[in-house]
Design a protein around this motif. Structure first.
Motif, PDB file in Angstrom:
ATOM      1  N   ILE A 126       1.532  -4.048   7.521  1.00 22.87           N
ATOM      2  CA  ILE A 126       1.652  -3.815   6.077  1.00 22.87           C
ATOM      3  C   ILE A 126       2.443  -2.553   5.804  1.00 22.87           C
ATOM      4  CG2 ILE A 126       0.351  -3.345   3.953  1.00 22.87           C
ATOM      5  CD1 ILE A 126      -1.982  -4.977   5.233  1.00 22.87           C
ATOM      6  N   ASN A 127       2.127  -1.486   6.528  1.00 19.09           N
ATOM      7  CA  ASN A 127       2.785  -0.190   6.324  1.00 19.09           C
ATOM      8  C   ASN A 127       4.286  -0.257   6.592  1.00 19.09           C
ATOM      9  OD1 ASN A 127       2.582   2.862   6.000  1.00 19.09           O
ATOM     10  ND2 ASN A 127       3.395   2.743   8.076  1.00 19.09           N
ATOM     11  N   ASP A 128       4.670  -0.977   7.637  1.00 23.14           N
ATOM     12  CA  ASP A 128       6.102  -1.115   7.955  1.00 23.14           C
ATOM     13  C   ASP A 128       6.863  -1.810   6.837  1.00 23.14           C
ATOM     14  OD1 ASP A 128       5.649   0.140  10.324  1.00 23.14           O
ATOM     15  OD2 ASP A 128       5.898  -1.616  11.601  1.00 23.14           O
ATOM     16  N   ASP A 129       6.182  -2.717   6.144  1.00 24.81           N
ATOM     17  CA  ASP A 129       6.794  -3.460   5.048  1.00 24.81           C
ATOM     18  C   ASP A 129       6.774  -2.647   3.752  1.00 24.81           C
ATOM     19  OD1 ASP A 129       7.718  -5.399   3.276  1.00 24.81           O
ATOM     20  OD2 ASP A 129       5.837  -6.494   3.224  1.00 24.81           O
ATOM     21  N   VAL A 130       5.610  -2.126   3.398  1.00 22.23           N
ATOM     22  CA  VAL A 130       5.416  -1.480   2.093  1.00 22.23           C
ATOM     23  C   VAL A 130       5.911  -0.042   2.073  1.00 22.23           C
ATOM     24  CG1 VAL A 130       3.647  -0.803   0.393  1.00 22.23           C
ATOM     25  CG2 VAL A 130       3.456  -2.983   1.588  1.00 22.23           C
ATOM     26  N   ASN A 131       5.710   0.689   3.165  1.00 17.95           N
ATOM     27  CA  ASN A 131       6.051   2.120   3.203  1.00 17.95           C
ATOM     28  C   ASN A 131       7.173   2.444   4.184  1.00 17.95           C
ATOM     29  OD1 ASN A 131       3.891   2.805   1.367  1.00 17.95           O
ATOM     30  ND2 ASN A 131       2.471   2.465   3.060  1.00 17.95           N
ATOM     31  N   LEU A 337      -0.702 -10.809  -2.449  1.00 23.59           N
ATOM     32  CA  LEU A 337       0.612 -10.632  -3.080  1.00 23.59           C
ATOM     33  C   LEU A 337       0.460  -9.900  -4.416  1.00 23.59           C
ATOM     34  CD1 LEU A 337       2.223 -14.123  -2.343  1.00 23.59           C
ATOM     35  CD2 LEU A 337       2.722 -11.949  -1.212  1.00 23.59           C
ATOM     36  N   GLU A 338      -0.604 -10.202  -5.152  1.00 19.14           N
ATOM     37  CA  GLU A 338      -0.864  -9.484  -6.409  1.00 19.14           C
ATOM     38  C   GLU A 338      -1.302  -8.050  -6.129  1.00 19.14           C
ATOM     39  OE1 GLU A 338      -0.309 -10.487  -9.653  1.00 19.14           O
ATOM     40  OE2 GLU A 338       0.741 -12.072  -8.571  1.00 19.14           O
ATOM     41  N   VAL A 339      -2.089  -7.861  -5.073  1.00 17.82           N
ATOM     42  CA  VAL A 339      -2.475  -6.502  -4.671  1.00 17.82           C
ATOM     43  C   VAL A 339      -1.227  -5.667  -4.388  1.00 17.82           C
ATOM     44  CG1 VAL A 339      -3.545  -5.125  -2.823  1.00 17.82           C
ATOM     45  CG2 VAL A 339      -4.765  -7.084  -3.789  1.00 17.82           C
ATOM     46  N   LYS A 347       2.214   3.345  -7.282  1.00 17.63           N
ATOM     47  CA  LYS A 347       3.048   4.354  -6.629  1.00 17.63           C
ATOM     48  C   LYS A 347       4.163   4.848  -7.541  1.00 17.63           C
ATOM     49  CE  LYS A 347       2.092   3.067  -1.865  1.00 17.63           C
ATOM     50  NZ  LYS A 347       2.597   2.518  -0.586  1.00 17.63           N
ATOM     51  N   LYS A 348       4.740   3.950  -8.301  1.00 15.93           N
ATOM     52  CA  LYS A 348       5.810   4.341  -9.237  1.00 15.93           C
ATOM     53  C   LYS A 348       5.283   5.228 -10.352  1.00 15.93           C
ATOM     54  CE  LYS A 348       8.823   0.299  -8.586  1.00 15.93           C
ATOM     55  NZ  LYS A 348       9.279  -0.975  -9.197  1.00 15.93           N
ATOM     56  N   ASN A 349       4.004   5.077 -10.684  1.00 18.96           N
ATOM     57  CA  ASN A 349       3.426   5.786 -11.831  1.00 18.96           C
ATOM     58  C   ASN A 349       2.408   6.864 -11.436  1.00 18.96           C
ATOM     59  OD1 ASN A 349       4.376   4.265 -14.484  1.00 18.96           O
ATOM     60  ND2 ASN A 349       4.039   2.710 -12.909  1.00 18.96           N
ATOM     61  N   ASN A 350       2.406   7.220 -10.143  1.00 18.07           N
ATOM     62  CA  ASN A 350       1.526   8.284  -9.637  1.00 18.07           C
ATOM     63  C   ASN A 350       0.047   8.055  -9.971  1.00 18.07           C
ATOM     64  OD1 ASN A 350       3.648   9.888  -8.485  1.00 18.07           O
ATOM     65  ND2 ASN A 350       4.206  10.501 -10.567  1.00 18.07           N
ATOM     66  N   ILE A 351      -0.388   6.818  -9.828  1.00 19.94           N
ATOM     67  CA  ILE A 351      -1.789   6.468 -10.050  1.00 19.94           C
ATOM     68  C   ILE A 351      -2.514   6.486  -8.709  1.00 19.94           C
ATOM     69  CG2 ILE A 351      -3.382   4.699 -10.885  1.00 19.94           C
ATOM     70  CD1 ILE A 351      -1.678   6.039 -13.091  1.00 19.94           C
ATOM     71  N   VAL A 352      -3.611   7.216  -8.635  1.00 15.71           N
ATOM     72  CA  VAL A 352      -4.397   7.313  -7.409  1.00 15.71           C
ATOM     73  C   VAL A 352      -5.079   5.973  -7.132  1.00 15.71           C
ATOM     74  CG1 VAL A 352      -6.382   8.456  -6.325  1.00 15.71           C
ATOM     75  CG2 VAL A 352      -4.744   9.794  -7.684  1.00 15.71           C
ATOM     76  N   MET A 353      -5.018   5.512  -5.884  1.00 16.94           N
ATOM     77  CA  MET A 353      -5.567   4.206  -5.504  1.00 16.94           C
ATOM     78  C   MET A 353      -6.812   4.365  -4.630  1.00 16.94           C
ATOM     79  SD  MET A 353      -2.080   2.054  -4.634  1.00 16.94           S
ATOM     80  CE  MET A 353      -1.513   3.233  -3.398  1.00 16.94           C
ATOM     81  N   ILE A 354      -7.876   3.694  -5.048  1.00 18.90           N
ATOM     82  CA  ILE A 354      -9.138   3.696  -4.302  1.00 18.90           C
ATOM     83  C   ILE A 354      -9.435   2.264  -3.875  1.00 18.90           C
ATOM     84  CG2 ILE A 354     -11.598   4.256  -4.353  1.00 18.90           C
ATOM     85  CD1 ILE A 354      -9.670   5.682  -7.159  1.00 18.90           C
ATOM     86  N   PHE A 355      -9.296   1.965  -2.590  1.00 17.19           N
ATOM     87  CA  PHE A 355      -9.649   0.627  -2.097  1.00 17.19           C
ATOM     88  C   PHE A 355     -11.168   0.567  -1.945  1.00 17.19           C
ATOM     89  CE2 PHE A 355      -5.229   0.372  -1.503  1.00 17.19           C
ATOM     90  CZ  PHE A 355      -4.894  -0.958  -1.300  1.00 17.19           C
ATOM     91  N   SER A 356     -11.768  -0.506  -2.493  1.00 17.12           N
ATOM     92  CA  SER A 356     -13.222  -0.525  -2.596  1.00 17.12           C
ATOM     93  C   SER A 356     -13.869  -1.753  -1.974  1.00 17.12           C
ATOM     94  CB  SER A 356     -13.622  -0.446  -4.071  1.00 17.12           C
ATOM     95  OG  SER A 356     -15.021  -0.577  -4.230  1.00 17.12           O
ATOM     96  N   VAL A 372      -5.282   1.677   4.547  1.00 19.42           N
ATOM     97  CA  VAL A 372      -4.305   2.489   5.279  1.00 19.42           C
ATOM     98  C   VAL A 372      -2.905   1.917   5.133  1.00 19.42           C
ATOM     99  CG1 VAL A 372      -3.600   3.333   7.562  1.00 19.42           C
ATOM    100  CG2 VAL A 372      -6.026   3.314   6.932  1.00 19.42           C
ATOM    101  N   GLY A 373      -2.778   0.595   5.296  1.00 19.94           N
ATOM    102  CA  GLY A 373      -1.464  -0.047   5.249  1.00 19.94           C
ATOM    103  C   GLY A 373      -0.778   0.095   3.910  1.00 19.94           C
ATOM    104  N   PHE A 374      -1.514  -0.095   2.822  1.00 24.30           N
ATOM    105  CA  PHE A 374      -0.935  -0.014   1.484  1.00 24.30           C
ATOM    106  C   PHE A 374      -0.845   1.425   0.963  1.00 24.30           C
ATOM    107  CE2 PHE A 374      -2.180  -4.608   1.032  1.00 24.30           C
ATOM    108  CZ  PHE A 374      -0.911  -5.085   0.737  1.00 24.30           C
ATOM    109  N   GLY A 375      -1.501   2.367   1.662  1.00 21.54           N
ATOM    110  CA  GLY A 375      -1.373   3.772   1.279  1.00 21.54           C
ATOM    111  C   GLY A 375      -2.388   4.246   0.262  1.00 21.54           C
TER     112      GLY A 375
END
Length: 403
Positions: A126-131, A337-339, A347-356, A372-375
């Protein structure tokens, strides 16, 4: 990626309820994913299962798995899941809806298999693709220490109205953060003088919100932690009013935002989730504005029931300046895909992400790889309990592998 077999089955979650698991077998190995179940749900969440129930979802899934056998898929990045989702949508048009939890397990199992097929860990794939393969920064744990609301039973006729009282470390390593939270959790038990745990393994009590916060303040001070709240305001909102049972009082919208501002300042709260009912975007904005002015340090105003990992709702919340942080629950929207779209927008809007996690969890640890993969900056779980610790351990193992 050649599918030799795809086998669905029932498993029990941490509440002893039935959940769905799927195992995909390829030439690379066996890849299992099981679905969690939420008790406190937002109105806009996708249905977990078919309208006829989990049994019907399993019947549909078994038929679908027969169709997957001996099929070949080429999945080199997250977006390639479209091959699977398009197949699922065509199948649903004929046989009926799977439900979000079934979508979750199918996509998760395929992602695990695809990562292995490409010689990578899932988080890495995921990280290699997204980040673009940048070394990920480890999240911090948001640990549910003391519970109330829908997740807890009443003790002598009372319980806190707020759903979760949280502890949040700020350590150099995730491993140290988990250790500190566990020690703090044990200290909280001594101060509460309780042995009873709720369905997320948080301590149960009959104390009021303010009494619990006084205890949490002492715990946080001793272990240098930040305090968080999942208020879950929708669970005690009815006909225009917030109805508090522990102290038997009623607050309107203005009183509710006054109250949250007051406790945020008094207890130096860092994290406030779902402080207003789930359709009150202007109420969330009011809290963000007032708490930002009242406190010198940044406070996270977090949407969960407000946003339900739904890009349309997330966009509305962000553009109306109602939140600066967001809960991401992959099974809440039923589509990785929606996630991914939500993550990119955050990320574009500097919103903190909490995976739950969810309250009804399984022994699956895929949430850790997603975080971890999505950051994600934080992962929210219980502090204790095998279904919670397995996710924390997975991130500890990822952290160790990166040293």
């Amino acid at each position: 990626m050649f599918i030799k077999e795809a086998n669905p089955s029932f498993v029990k979650n941490s509440r002893g309820e039935r959940s769905i698991q799927i195992e995909i077998i390829t030439y690379e190995g066996r890849f299992k994913v099981s679905a969690p179940s939420g008790k406190s749900k937002g109105k806009s969440e996708v249905a977990s299962y078919n309208s006829k129930g989990i049994g019907q979802s399993m019947k549909i899934l078994k038929t679908f798995c027969l169709k997957l056998k001996h099929k070949n898929f080429i999945i080199k990045k997250v977006d390639d899941l479209k091959q699977i989702t398009e197949l699922m949508h065509r199948f649903e048009a004929r046989f009926g809806k799977f439900g979000g939890n079934v979508n979750y397990v199918i996509e998760g199992a395929f992602l695990k298999a695809a990562a292995s097929d490409n010689g990578k860990e899932l988080w890495e794939f995921i990280n290699d693709d997204v980040n673009n393969g940048l070394k990920p920064k480890m999240p911090m744990p948001v640990g549910n220490c003391i519970g109330g609301g829908l997740h807890s039973k009443t003790i002598k006729g009372k319980k806190p109205d707020f759903q979760e009282f949280l502890l949040i470390p700020n350590e150099k390593t995730f491993s140290k953060a988990v250790t500190v939270n566990l020690r703090a959790y044990g200290f909280a038990k001594k101060l509460l003088k309780t042995r009873k745990r709720n369905d997320e393994n948080a301590w149960m009590t009959n104390k009021s919100n303010e009494e619990v916060l006084e205890i949490l303040k002492a715990v946080a001070k001793r272990y240098k932690l930040k305090i968080g709240l999942d208020i879950a305001a929708s669970t005690f909102y009815n006909k225009g009013y917030y109805r508090y049972k522990n102290k038997d009082l009623i607050r309107d919208k203005v009183d509710q935002s006054d109250y949250i501002e007051k406790i945020a300042k008094k207890f130096n709260i860092f994290y406030i989730e779902d402080g207003m009912q789930e359709e009150d975007f202007s109420g969330f904005k009011e809290i963000l504005d007032r708490v930002s002015k009242a406190k010198k340090s940044k406070t996270l105003i977090v949407g969960d029931d407000l946003t339900t990992t739904n890009l349309k709702l997330v966009r509305r919340a962000v553009e109306s300046k109602a939140i600066n942080a967001l809960i991401i629950k992959p099974n809440q929207i039923g589509s990785i895909l929606e996630v991914k779209k939500v993550v990119e927008f955050c990320k574009k809007n500097n919103i903190v992400m909490i995976f739950s996690h969810r309250s009804g969890e399984t022994m699956d640890n895929i949430l850790a790889d997603y975080c971890v993969g999505f950051g994600g900056q934080f992962i929210k779980t219980g502090i204790f309990g095998r279904e919670r610790l397995i996710k924390l351990k997975r991130i500890m193992d990822i952290e160790k592998s990166l040293r």
